[in-house]
Design a protein around this motif. Structure first.
Motif, short mmCIF file in Angstrom:
data_model
loop_
_atom_site.label_atom_id
_atom_site.label_comp_id
_atom_site.label_asym_id
_atom_site.label_seq_id
_atom_site.Cartn_x
_atom_site.Cartn_y
_atom_site.Cartn_z
N TYR A 1 3.58 -4.57 3.11
CA TYR A 1 4.53 -3.51 2.78
C TYR A 1 3.83 -2.17 2.64
CZ TYR A 1 7.49 -7.47 1.68
OH TYR A 1 8.20 -8.63 1.76
N MET A 2 4.45 -1.16 3.23
CA MET A 2 3.95 0.21 3.13
C MET A 2 5.05 1.07 2.55
SD MET A 2 2.57 2.72 6.19
CE MET A 2 4.11 3.41 6.82
N GLN B 1 -2.67 0.68 -7.50
CA GLN B 1 -4.13 0.69 -7.61
C GLN B 1 -4.84 1.37 -6.45
OE1 GLN B 1 -5.15 -3.41 -8.02
NE2 GLN B 1 -4.18 -3.60 -10.01
N HIS B 2 -4.14 1.56 -5.33
CA HIS B 2 -4.80 2.09 -4.14
C HIS B 2 -3.84 3.01 -3.40
CE1 HIS B 2 -7.62 2.16 -0.80
NE2 HIS B 2 -6.58 2.04 0.00
N VAL B 3 -4.37 4.11 -2.90
CA VAL B 3 -3.60 5.07 -2.12
C VAL B 3 -4.34 5.32 -0.81
CG1 VAL B 3 -2.72 7.43 -2.01
CG2 VAL B 3 -2.67 6.19 -4.18
N LEU B 4 -3.60 5.27 0.28
CA LEU B 4 -4.15 5.60 1.59
C LEU B 4 -3.55 6.94 1.99
CD1 LEU B 4 -5.69 4.99 4.20
CD2 LEU B 4 -3.68 3.71 4.99
N CYS C 1 0.85 -1.19 0.00
CA CYS C 1 0.00 0.00 0.00
C CYS C 1 0.89 1.24 0.00
CB CYS C 1 -0.91 0.02 1.23
SG CYS C 1 -2.06 1.43 1.23
N CYS C 2 0.52 2.20 -0.80
CA CYS C 2 1.20 3.48 -0.82
C CYS C 2 0.44 4.44 0.09
CB CYS C 2 1.28 4.04 -2.23
SG CYS C 2 2.30 5.53 -2.29
N VAL C 3 1.15 5.02 1.04
CA VAL C 3 0.57 5.91 2.03
C VAL C 3 1.12 7.32 1.81
CG1 VAL C 3 0.48 6.46 4.50
CG2 VAL C 3 0.27 4.08 3.73
N ILE C 4 0.23 8.29 1.86
CA ILE C 4 0.65 9.68 1.73
C ILE C 4 0.15 10.44 2.96
CG2 ILE C 4 0.61 11.78 0.34
CD1 ILE C 4 -0.09 10.02 -2.08
N PRO C 5 1.05 10.73 3.92
CA PRO C 5 0.65 11.62 5.01
C PRO C 5 0.62 13.05 4.48
CG PRO C 5 2.93 10.94 5.30
CD PRO C 5 2.41 10.26 4.05
N THR D 1 -0.72 5.89 12.39
CA THR D 1 -2.11 5.58 12.03
C THR D 1 -2.13 4.64 10.83
OG1 THR D 1 -2.98 7.66 12.90
CG2 THR D 1 -4.29 6.56 11.19
N ALA D 2 -1.35 4.96 9.81
CA ALA D 2 -1.30 4.11 8.62
C ALA D 2 -0.78 2.72 8.97
CB ALA D 2 -0.41 4.76 7.56
N LEU D 3 0.27 2.64 9.76
CA LEU D 3 0.82 1.33 10.14
C LEU D 3 -0.22 0.48 10.86
CD1 LEU D 3 4.41 2.32 11.27
CD2 LEU D 3 3.82 0.76 9.40
N HIS D 4 -0.97 1.08 11.78
CA HIS D 4 -2.00 0.32 12.51
C HIS D 4 -3.11 -0.16 11.58
CE1 HIS D 4 -0.27 0.91 16.43
NE2 HIS D 4 -0.29 2.23 16.30
#
Length: 128
Positions: free
Chosen positions: A82-83, A29-32, A5-9, A70-73
Motif C-alpha cells: 500500500y502506498m 515510521q518511514h517516508v519516501l 509506505c507514505c510517499v511525498i512527491p 517512480t515511487a510505485l516502481h
C-alpha cells in the motif's frame, strides 16, 4: 503496517516540505520523498543518513505523475502493498493518515482516494 509506505512527491516546496515530513513521521515510521527536480532545496543532502526519510531525486522536473510512477516502481520492487501519497505543499494533513488504515484492513482496494474540500479558500485555483 509493514506493507505500507507514505510517499511525498515534491517540487520546489522548501517552505513546507520539512513540516510535512515531520508531521508525517508522527503517523508512520518511514517516508519516501520523490524530489522531482527541485531547485530550492537539496533534500537528498538534508536527509542523508536518516533512517526514517528516504529521498529519491529526479535530476530534472518530470511532473507529479512521473514522481508517483517512480515511487510505485520502487515500492513494487520492495513488495510494499500500500502506498499513500501526500503533497509536499501542506495541502494534505498527515494527521489524516490513520483514517486510511481501517479501509486497508477491511478491504483490498486497488485505489482509495481521499478528497479534500475544494471550496476551501486555501486550495489553489489550479488544484480545483
Amino acid at each position: 503496517m509493514n506493507s505500507f509506505c507514505c510517499v511525498i512527491p515534491v517540487y520546489n516546496n522548501a517552505g513546507t516540505i520539512h513540516d510535512v515530513i515531520r508531521r508525517t513521521l508522527l503517523q508512520t515510521q518511514h517516508v519516501l520523498v520523490i524530489d522531482d527536480g527541485s531547485t530550492d532545496v537539496n533534500l537528498e543532502e538534508y536527509y542523508r543518513g536518516s533512517k526514517e526519510v528516504e529521498v529519491i531525486r529526479h535530476p530534472v522536473n518530470q511532473g507529479k505523475g512521473a514522481a508517483l510512477m517512480t515511487a510505485l516502481h520502487v515500492l513494487q520492487e520492495r513488495g510494499t502493498l500500500y502506498m499513500l501519497t501526500l503533497d509536499g505543499d501542506g495541502q494534505h494533513y498527515p494527521e489524516d493518515i490513520p483514517l486510511f488504515f481501517p479501509m486497508i484492513e477491511k478491504n483490498d482496494f486497488t485505489l482509495a482516494v481521499g478528497c479534500r474540500d475544494f471550496n476551501d479558500p486555501n486550495v489553489p485555483q489550479k488544484s480545483r
